[in-house]
Design a protein around this motif. Sequence first.
Motif, PDB file in Angstrom:
ATOM      1  N   UNK A  17       0.871  -1.173   0.000  1.00  0.00           N
ATOM      2  CA  UNK A  17       0.000   0.000   0.000  1.00  0.00           C
ATOM      3  C   UNK A  17       0.906   1.220   0.000  1.00  0.00           C
ATOM      4  N   UNK A  18       0.856   1.991  -1.069  1.00  0.00           N
ATOM      5  CA  UNK A  18       1.708   3.175  -1.206  1.00  0.00           C
ATOM      6  C   UNK A  18       1.303   4.271  -0.238  1.00  0.00           C
ATOM      7  N   UNK A  19      -0.004   4.392  -0.015  1.00  0.00           N
ATOM      8  CA  UNK A  19      -0.491   5.442   0.871  1.00  0.00           C
ATOM      9  C   UNK A  19      -1.863   5.058   1.412  1.00  0.00           C
ATOM     10  N   UNK A  20      -2.048   5.258   2.716  1.00  0.00           N
ATOM     11  CA  UNK A  20      -3.337   5.065   3.359  1.00  0.00           C
ATOM     12  C   UNK A  20      -3.780   6.433   3.867  1.00  0.00           C
ATOM     13  N   UNK A  21      -4.988   6.835   3.531  1.00  0.00           N
ATOM     14  CA  UNK A  21      -5.547   8.096   4.021  1.00  0.00           C
ATOM     15  C   UNK A  21      -6.865   7.804   4.710  1.00  0.00           C
ATOM     16  N   UNK A  22      -7.107   8.484   5.826  1.00  0.00           N
ATOM     17  CA  UNK A  22      -8.394   8.405   6.504  1.00  0.00           C
ATOM     18  C   UNK A  22      -9.084   9.745   6.278  1.00  0.00           C
ATOM     19  N   UNK A  23     -10.301   9.663   5.727  1.00  0.00           N
ATOM     20  CA  UNK A  23     -11.040  10.857   5.318  1.00  0.00           C
ATOM     21  C   UNK A  23     -12.340  10.930   6.125  1.00  0.00           C
ATOM     22  N   UNK A  24     -12.634  12.116   6.684  1.00  0.00           N
ATOM     23  CA  UNK A  24     -13.872  12.269   7.454  1.00  0.00           C
ATOM     24  C   UNK A  24     -15.065  12.488   6.532  1.00  0.00           C
ATOM     25  N   UNK A  25     -16.255  12.633   7.116  1.00  0.00           N
ATOM     26  CA  UNK A  25     -17.466  12.753   6.308  1.00  0.00           C
ATOM     27  C   UNK A  25     -17.573  14.096   5.583  1.00  0.00           C
ATOM     28  N   UNK A  26     -16.682  15.049   5.881  1.00  0.00           N
ATOM     29  CA  UNK A  26     -16.649  16.323   5.171  1.00  0.00           C
ATOM     30  C   UNK A  26     -15.663  16.301   4.008  1.00  0.00           C
ATOM     31  N   UNK A  27     -14.955  15.169   3.849  1.00  0.00           N
ATOM     32  CA  UNK A  27     -14.000  15.036   2.757  1.00  0.00           C
ATOM     33  C   UNK A  27     -12.588  15.482   3.101  1.00  0.00           C
ATOM     34  N   UNK A  28     -12.347  15.817   4.368  1.00  0.00           N
ATOM     35  CA  UNK A  28     -11.007  16.241   4.796  1.00  0.00           C
ATOM     36  C   UNK A  28     -10.170  15.041   5.207  1.00  0.00           C
ATOM     37  N   UNK A  29      -8.915  15.028   4.778  1.00  0.00           N
ATOM     38  CA  UNK A  29      -7.995  13.975   5.195  1.00  0.00           C
ATOM     39  C   UNK A  29      -7.569  14.263   6.631  1.00  0.00           C
TER      40      UNK A  29
END
Length: 75
Positions: free
Chosen positions: A19-31
């Motif tokens: 996995x090159x990158x894992x991002x967690x994004x909230x319900x507003x679309x912000x990382x």
Amino acid sequence: IAPNPASNSFTIYSAKETICNLSIVNNLGSVVQTRPNIKLGKETSIDISNLSSGIYSVVLRTTQGTSTIKLIVEK
């Protein structure tokens, strides 16, 4: 991703590709969190103790493409 729902951390395992990158994004679309380079064949624990309860998207980017998994955080 396990456990899901999670409260303080979850574990991710990739058997087929790095996995090159894992991002967690909230319900507003912000990382709200990122983690680079999760190695092939290795379990990795991701600390989410700083996240509030809610539904997040975990976006996994690999050399083969992008996948999104719903993560429920319960405190």
